[in-house]
Design a protein around this motif. Structure first.
Motif, PDB file in Angstrom:
ATOM      1  N   VAL A 177       0.875  -1.173   0.000  1.00 45.08           N
ATOM      2  CA  VAL A 177       0.000   0.000   0.000  1.00 45.08           C
ATOM      3  C   VAL A 177       0.912   1.222   0.000  1.00 45.08           C
ATOM      4  O   VAL A 177       1.697   1.431   0.923  1.00 45.08           O
ATOM      5  CB  VAL A 177      -0.924   0.017   1.220  1.00 45.08           C
ATOM      6  N   VAL A 178       0.837   2.038  -1.075  1.00 44.93           N
ATOM      7  CA  VAL A 178       1.782   3.140  -1.266  1.00 44.93           C
ATOM      8  C   VAL A 178       1.034   4.442  -1.482  1.00 44.93           C
ATOM      9  O   VAL A 178      -0.176   4.465  -1.748  1.00 44.93           O
ATOM     10  CB  VAL A 178       2.705   2.860  -2.472  1.00 44.93           C
ATOM     11  N   VAL A 179       1.789   5.535  -1.374  1.00 48.42           N
ATOM     12  CA  VAL A 179       1.239   6.863  -1.671  1.00 48.42           C
ATOM     13  C   VAL A 179       1.132   7.020  -3.189  1.00 48.42           C
ATOM     14  O   VAL A 179       2.097   6.771  -3.922  1.00 48.42           O
ATOM     15  CB  VAL A 179       2.134   7.967  -1.091  1.00 48.42           C
ATOM     16  N   ALA A 180      -0.043   7.420  -3.666  1.00 47.86           N
ATOM     17  CA  ALA A 180      -0.263   7.624  -5.097  1.00 47.86           C
ATOM     18  C   ALA A 180      -0.975   8.955  -5.303  1.00 47.86           C
ATOM     19  O   ALA A 180      -1.733   9.413  -4.439  1.00 47.86           O
ATOM     20  CB  ALA A 180      -1.069   6.483  -5.691  1.00 47.86           C
ATOM     21  N   GLN A 181      -0.717   9.575  -6.458  1.00 49.10           N
ATOM     22  CA  GLN A 181      -1.373  10.842  -6.782  1.00 49.10           C
ATOM     23  C   GLN A 181      -2.333  10.626  -7.952  1.00 49.10           C
ATOM     24  O   GLN A 181      -2.002   9.979  -8.950  1.00 49.10           O
ATOM     25  CB  GLN A 181      -0.348  11.904  -7.156  1.00 49.10           C
TER      26      GLN A 181
ATOM     27  N   GLY B   7       4.410   5.978  -8.353  1.00 49.11           N
ATOM     28  CA  GLY B   7       5.864   5.958  -8.267  1.00 49.11           C
ATOM     29  C   GLY B   7       6.493   4.822  -9.034  1.00 49.11           C
ATOM     30  O   GLY B   7       7.629   4.433  -8.733  1.00 49.11           O
ATOM     31  N   GLU B   8       5.804   4.288 -10.060  1.00 47.64           N
ATOM     32  CA  GLU B   8       6.318   3.146 -10.810  1.00 47.64           C
ATOM     33  C   GLU B   8       6.900   3.543 -12.160  1.00 47.64           C
ATOM     34  O   GLU B   8       7.335   2.692 -12.933  1.00 47.64           O
ATOM     35  CB  GLU B   8       5.186   2.129 -11.041  1.00 47.64           C
ATOM     36  N   GLY B   9       6.882   4.828 -12.487  1.00 44.38           N
ATOM     37  CA  GLY B   9       7.404   5.279 -13.774  1.00 44.38           C
ATOM     38  C   GLY B   9       6.336   5.411 -14.845  1.00 44.38           C
ATOM     39  O   GLY B   9       6.579   6.018 -15.892  1.00 44.38           O
TER      40      GLY B   9
END
Length: 801
Positions: free
Chosen positions: A46-50, A71-73
């Motif tokens: 579970v990560v920070v996403a915009q 944040g995966e490109g």
């Protein structure tokens, strides 16, 4: 009590100990661990996403197709149904493979035909707390791709059961003190400022020093009441408390940090001096739980000069004097109250709180000022308050501990030489004790349970480990006690009933006087062995509900309620029994109260389930209920004597060898319909003590007969009202040495009166004759049989057909 492992780690370093090891340390030291749970983000996926864009779903009005940067490109497409976000917001994103608990595994899939490659999450979906409905909106400066486990550390909550003699463990400081001694690690010292004190004078009046001997008050001005900082909220939420505002949260935090209760008053709502007094009879109190309570003259309260009750001492504050957003000045209360007084009021009002839980077990009188000083410090730091003068003190803190001498010789004897004196002293020091002269030990004020030499030995033994003390004795033979005999007899009855297809029930000892719910045990279904009289019932003074208002005078109400629940589940055969205690107030208290153990049995419905070989199952009747007792008492002659009982039909007394042992009855058809069945229900209530006596008697073993017997059948014509039990009673008393067995094999009646008079019935009996001396001749059997028939004719109003 809930203990937060993260909170605990602020007091000592236990990183070298696994959770299982901590569990073992506490358990073997006598502190029961009831459960362990995890809180916080459950997965590192579970990560920070915009959210970069959000377009309307082509086939769903309430769904949007979002493109998010995790944040995966490259952007990830996720379908979302929340409505509280905007493009550009940063939110939690559960990537495929994330396990959110309870079997909820995130996978790539489609929603209404549109690919969704993850899930945007609300706070409650990832183990966090938030009042916002929808997605959890993260701070704008959160770095994209950061794992939420790094932003919101998870926590482990240990639920412990603390025994009443250890109130010192009802705090994180107390648990840290204990673990430091058990794990042999250093504990960091909490920085608590020393309190500047001044005599209260007329500002605090101790009207009842016996109940409230020590009271302090600290005024703090210019307080700004707002939400608490995140660290404070997280600690309270971790142990299951709801944050309210910074001042109230600080008092709750100090309570669970140090173990001493506090309370904060809004100074603007307090008039004049504080008075620690007894309430007036009938005085009203509006508590913080939004309930009004009527007080008695034994209840200790805190009031002001106007007479307003500000708080129920040691239990709960008042709604009218509590801290709110408009509060600017507070009065911080810290006190010691006599445990028995708090316990009595709490029980009488059925009002319990974290404060009363600690006060009624015995708080540390010497911790009063420390708790006040620590809370005042936090209020000044977090709420911007300023101390308004010194802490006002009324009364003196009682000294409840005294030095205890350790008997070294007895210590070595009890510990079996498994520990040296130096090791034992090190354990006591680690628990907070100080060594004095001549093996005397100074007991800290928070250890109220250490009063004797053996108490010190117990502390040494549990920290050292009982497994390290070698056993010096082997088991020896002990005669069976009456308790053992009773237990064995009851277990034998249980096994017997279980083998007959019965299920054991365990029901609550409290029943209702009357209830519309058939699944509630109620007085009308009671079948006591002796009829109830006025004043026999034992009623609860303050019942928790109307369904639990009476101590059961019989076990049958619980079984009837159990039957009702099973009938609602579609059960067709009911077989239940219960062993337990019944309560009666014999003669309304004029005689000794009776508490007796009984065995209750309920039977109804099919005797055997339907099958290809049993297409029409037979139903249980009164004879089957009697047969159960006969199975339990195979060596006794079981009879039933009719006796009318209110609420039942076909009721009677159960006799074994002519002596009463209980009651038997059939529920009225109207009651059976209320329970949800048209089938008859039979109940028995047997005296367990008498059953034990009968089953524990030596059973004679009769040799197998060496000679054949001869049977005779006779048809008896008897009045319809003549009970079979009367016939069996006469036969049982008849002394014919050749008669070895008799039984009723058939019964016939004709209400129309065509085949037999309507007030008559025909009963067929089979009699078996046998001698242990040789084979009987027909003439001998005929003579013995005729004598028997003549005896029956003389004793009963019957004739033979």
């Amino acid at each position: 009590m809930n203990v937060s492992l993260n909170w605990l780690k602020t007091h000592l370093d236990i990183s070298d100990y696994s959770l299982e090891k901590i569990d073992d340390l506490l358990t073997f030291a006598g502190i029961e661990v009831e459960g362990v749970s995890q809180s916080g983000v459950p997965s590192d996926k579970v990560v920070v996403a915009q959210i970069k864009s959000a377009e309307q779903h082509p086939d769903a009005d309430r769904l949007k197709v979002c493109q998010v940067d995790a944040g995966e490109g490259e952007l990830r497409q996720i379908v979302c149904g929340a409505q509280n976000y905007s493009v550009g917001d940063k939110v939690p994103c559960a990537l495929p493979g994330a396990d959110l608990g309870n079997g909820f595994l995130i996978k790539e899939g489609k929603l209404r035909g549109v690919a969704s490659l993850g899930m945007l999450c609300g706070a409650d979906e990832i183990g966090l707390v938030s009042e916002e409905d929808g997605l959890f909106i993260l701070p704008a400066d959160s770095a994209i791709g950061t794992k939420l486990v790094d932003l919101f550390p998870s926590d482990t909550i240990i639920e412990v059961e603390v025994t009443p003699n250890r109130p010192d463990l009802l705090s994180h400081l107390g648990m840290a003190r204990e673990l430091a001694a058990l794990a042999k690690v250093e504990r960091s010292q909490l920085e608590i400022p020393s309190a500047e004190t001044t005599p209260a004078g007329d500002d605090i009046v101790l009207s009842q020093p016996a109940q409230g001997p020590y009271y302090t008050a600290q005024k703090i001005s210019n307080v700004k009441v707002t939400d608490s900082p995140s660290w404070l909220k997280e600690r309270l939420e971790a142990i299951g408390l709801r944050p309210i505002n910074n001042v109230v949260d600080i008092t709750n935090y100090v309570l669970h940090e140090l173990g001493h209760p506090l309370h904060a008053f809004d100074a603007a709502k307090v008039t004049g001096a504080l008075d620690i007094r007894l309430a007036a009879d009938g005085e009203k109190f509006a508590a913080l739980d939004e309930n009004d309570y009527q007080l008695e003259s034994s209840d200790l309260v805190i009031s002001d000069a106007s007479g307003q009750v500000l708080a129920l001492a040691g239990i709960m504050g008042g709604a009218d004097s509590g801290v709110t957003e408009t509060t600017t000045d507070v009065i911080l209360e810290s006190a010691y109250f006599t445990p028995s007084e708090i316990r009595r009021t709490s029980r009488r009002l059925n009002l319990s709180s974290d404060s009363s839980y600690r006060f009624e077990r015995g708080s540390d009188p010497q911790a009063v000022l420390n708790a006040s000083a620590y809370a005042a410090k936090l209020i000044c730091e977090i709420a911007g308050g300023q101390l308004d003068g010194a802490t006002q003190v009324a009364g003196e803190a009682p000294v409840l501990t005294q030095p205890v001498t350790l008997d070294v010789a007895k210590l070595d004897q009890l510990m079996g030489g498994s520990i040296t004196l130096a090791e034992a002293e090190a354990i006591l020091i680690s628990l907070g004790l100080e060594k004095g002269e001549d093996n005397q030990w100074i007991i800290p004020s928070f250890r109220l349970d250490l009063q004797r030499h053996i108490d010190l030995v117990e502390e040494i033994a549990r920290v050292h480990g009982l497994d390290k003390v070698e056993s010096r004795y082997t088991g020896t033979f002990v005669d069976e006690s009456p308790v053992d005999k009773a237990y064995d007899a009851q277990m034998a009855l249980r096994y017997k009933l279980a083998s007959l297809g019965f299920y054991e029930a365990q029901t609550i000892k409290l029943i209702a006087e009357k209830s519309l719910d058939a699944t509630v045990a109620q007085l009308g279904d009671a079948l006591p062995q002796r009829p109830l009289q006025d004043g026999d019932l034992v009623k609860v003074a303050l019942p928790l509900s109307e369904d639990h208002a009476i101590m059961r005078p019989s076990l049958t109400p619980g079984l009837v309620a159990t039957a009702a629940r099973n009938l609602r589940q579609g059960a067709k055969a009911l077989r239940f029994f219960e062993m337990g205690r019944q309560f009666r107030n014999m003669g309304g208290g004029k005689a000794k109260d009776l508490e007796a153990d009984s065995l209750a049995i309920l039977i109804s419905g099919e005797l055997q389930p339907a099958s290809w070989a049993n297409t029409k199952p037979s139903l249980a009747d009164l004879a089957d209920a009697k047969a159960i007792v006969a199975q339990l008492l195979p060596q006794q002659d079981v009879q039933i004597n009719k006796r009318d009982r209110d609420g039942f039909i076909l009721a009677g007394d159960v006799l074994a060898d002519g002596k009463p042992i209980g009651a038997i009855a059939q529920l009225k058809p109207s009651r059976c319909r209320e329970l949800g069945t048209e089938l008859p229900i039979y109940v028995l209530e047997l005296d367990l003590k008498k059953l034990q006596q009968l089953t524990s008697e030596d059973s004679p073993v009769n040799p197998l007969p060496q000679f054949p017997g001869s049977a005779r059948d006779s048809a008896i014509e008897a009045p319809l009202s003549l009970a079979n039990g009367e016939i069996e009673k006469v036969l049982g008393k008849y002394k014919e040495p050749l008669l070895v067995e008799f039984r009723c094999t058939d019964i016939f009646a004709d209400p129309s009166g065509e085949k037999i008079a309507a007030d008559k019935k025909s009963m067929t009996y089979s009699f078996m004759y046998r001698s242990d001396k040789g084979t009987l001749k027909q003439k001998e059997v005929d003579q013995a049989h005729q004598k028997l028939l003549d005896h029956l004719t003389k004793s009963l109003p019957i004739s033979f057909r």
